[in-house]
Motif scaffolding. Sequence first.
Motif, PDB file in Angstrom:
ATOM      1  N   ALA A 130      64.082 -32.057 -40.941  1.00  0.00           N
ATOM      2  CA  ALA A 130      63.892 -33.487 -40.752  1.00  0.00           C
ATOM      3  C   ALA A 130      62.478 -33.850 -41.195  1.00  0.00           C
ATOM      4  O   ALA A 130      61.530 -33.097 -40.965  1.00  0.00           O
ATOM      5  N   THR A 131      62.347 -34.989 -41.840  1.00  0.00           N
ATOM      6  CA  THR A 131      61.050 -35.496 -42.248  1.00  0.00           C
ATOM      7  C   THR A 131      60.821 -36.802 -41.516  1.00  0.00           C
ATOM      8  O   THR A 131      61.589 -37.744 -41.666  1.00  0.00           O
ATOM      9  N   ALA A 132      59.760 -36.837 -40.716  1.00  0.00           N
ATOM     10  CA  ALA A 132      59.420 -38.035 -39.949  1.00  0.00           C
ATOM     11  C   ALA A 132      58.276 -38.747 -40.654  1.00  0.00           C
ATOM     12  O   ALA A 132      57.228 -38.152 -40.908  1.00  0.00           O
ATOM     13  N   TYR A 133      58.492 -40.001 -40.991  1.00  0.00           N
ATOM     14  CA  TYR A 133      57.472 -40.808 -41.635  1.00  0.00           C
ATOM     15  C   TYR A 133      56.736 -41.585 -40.556  1.00  0.00           C
ATOM     16  O   TYR A 133      57.348 -42.315 -39.781  1.00  0.00           O
ATOM     17  N   ILE A 134      55.401 -41.416 -40.520  1.00  0.00           N
ATOM     18  CA  ILE A 134      54.612 -42.020 -39.450  1.00  0.00           C
ATOM     19  C   ILE A 134      53.485 -42.849 -40.031  1.00  0.00           C
ATOM     20  O   ILE A 134      53.077 -42.673 -41.184  1.00  0.00           O
ATOM     21  N   ILE A 135      53.000 -43.759 -39.201  1.00  0.00           N
ATOM     22  CA  ILE A 135      51.797 -44.514 -39.512  1.00  0.00           C
ATOM     23  C   ILE A 135      51.099 -44.813 -38.194  1.00  0.00           C
ATOM     24  O   ILE A 135      51.730 -45.271 -37.247  1.00  0.00           O
ATOM     25  N   PRO A 136      49.819 -44.489 -38.099  1.00  0.00           N
ATOM     26  CA  PRO A 136      49.095 -44.790 -36.858  1.00  0.00           C
ATOM     27  C   PRO A 136      48.752 -46.275 -36.797  1.00  0.00           C
ATOM     28  O   PRO A 136      48.665 -46.949 -37.825  1.00  0.00           O
ATOM     29  N   LEU A 137      48.546 -46.763 -35.601  1.00  0.00           N
ATOM     30  CA  LEU A 137      48.176 -48.152 -35.415  1.00  0.00           C
ATOM     31  C   LEU A 137      46.818 -48.393 -36.058  1.00  0.00           C
ATOM     32  O   LEU A 137      45.856 -47.682 -35.775  1.00  0.00           O
ATOM     33  N   GLY A 138      46.746 -49.352 -36.933  1.00  0.00           N
ATOM     34  CA  GLY A 138      45.506 -49.628 -37.651  1.00  0.00           C
ATOM     35  C   GLY A 138      45.399 -48.866 -38.954  1.00  0.00           C
ATOM     36  O   GLY A 138      44.579 -49.195 -39.798  1.00  0.00           O
ATOM     37  N   GLY A 139      46.176 -47.824 -39.132  1.00  0.00           N
ATOM     38  CA  GLY A 139      46.166 -47.052 -40.367  1.00  0.00           C
ATOM     39  C   GLY A 139      44.936 -46.179 -40.556  1.00  0.00           C
ATOM     40  O   GLY A 139      44.661 -45.730 -41.655  1.00  0.00           O
ATOM     41  N   ASP A 140      44.181 -45.942 -39.480  1.00  0.00           N
ATOM     42  CA  ASP A 140      42.966 -45.132 -39.583  1.00  0.00           C
ATOM     43  C   ASP A 140      43.280 -43.653 -39.390  1.00  0.00           C
ATOM     44  O   ASP A 140      44.100 -43.288 -38.564  1.00  0.00           O
ATOM     45  N   ASN A 141      42.577 -42.801 -40.130  1.00  0.00           N
ATOM     46  CA  ASN A 141      42.673 -41.343 -40.006  1.00  0.00           C
ATOM     47  C   ASN A 141      44.104 -40.830 -40.123  1.00  0.00           C
ATOM     48  O   ASN A 141      44.514 -39.945 -39.381  1.00  0.00           O
ATOM     49  N   THR A 142      44.840 -41.364 -41.039  1.00  0.00           N
ATOM     50  CA  THR A 142      46.240 -40.985 -41.182  1.00  0.00           C
ATOM     51  C   THR A 142      46.392 -39.518 -41.562  1.00  0.00           C
ATOM     52  O   THR A 142      47.246 -38.828 -41.014  1.00  0.00           O
TER      53      THR A 142
END
Length: 140
Positions: free
Chosen positions: A72-84
């Motif tokens: 499985a591949t989980a696509y993520i994005i942190p809130l604000g897009g910082d330090n991804t």
Amino acid sequence: MLWNWNYWKNSLKMLKIKNQKPVISQRQLRVGELIKKSLSDLLQKDVVHDPELLNRSITITQVMVSPDLKKATAYIIPLGGDNTELIVSALNQNSKYIRGKIAASLSLKFIPTVNFREDDSFKYAEKIDTILHKISQELN
């Protein structure tokens, strides 16, 4: 006449190949949504004890599951897009621990190995938006 028959035979094969789309099965979609829900519950509770992940809001946008339901591949994005990049690498380092934790909430024969990736769809949408904005300014 023989050449003509082979030509049509190959053309029919090409039509069959062109019309076949990579179809995602209903089972893949259902397992992907189950994994997405259990991952979001796990990350919300701050169960993973990693300094990069503590007190971070992480959005899981999509989970794609392989046809054999092993990966499985989980696509993520942190809130604000910082330090991804740091967050994605921290999640990938802890993927075995995360897999063990989500196994309790999933009733599957095999629990897929989860690989985390940065979701680039928001950056792509922003790029398209800026291009469309430039075009609309040039037309006016």
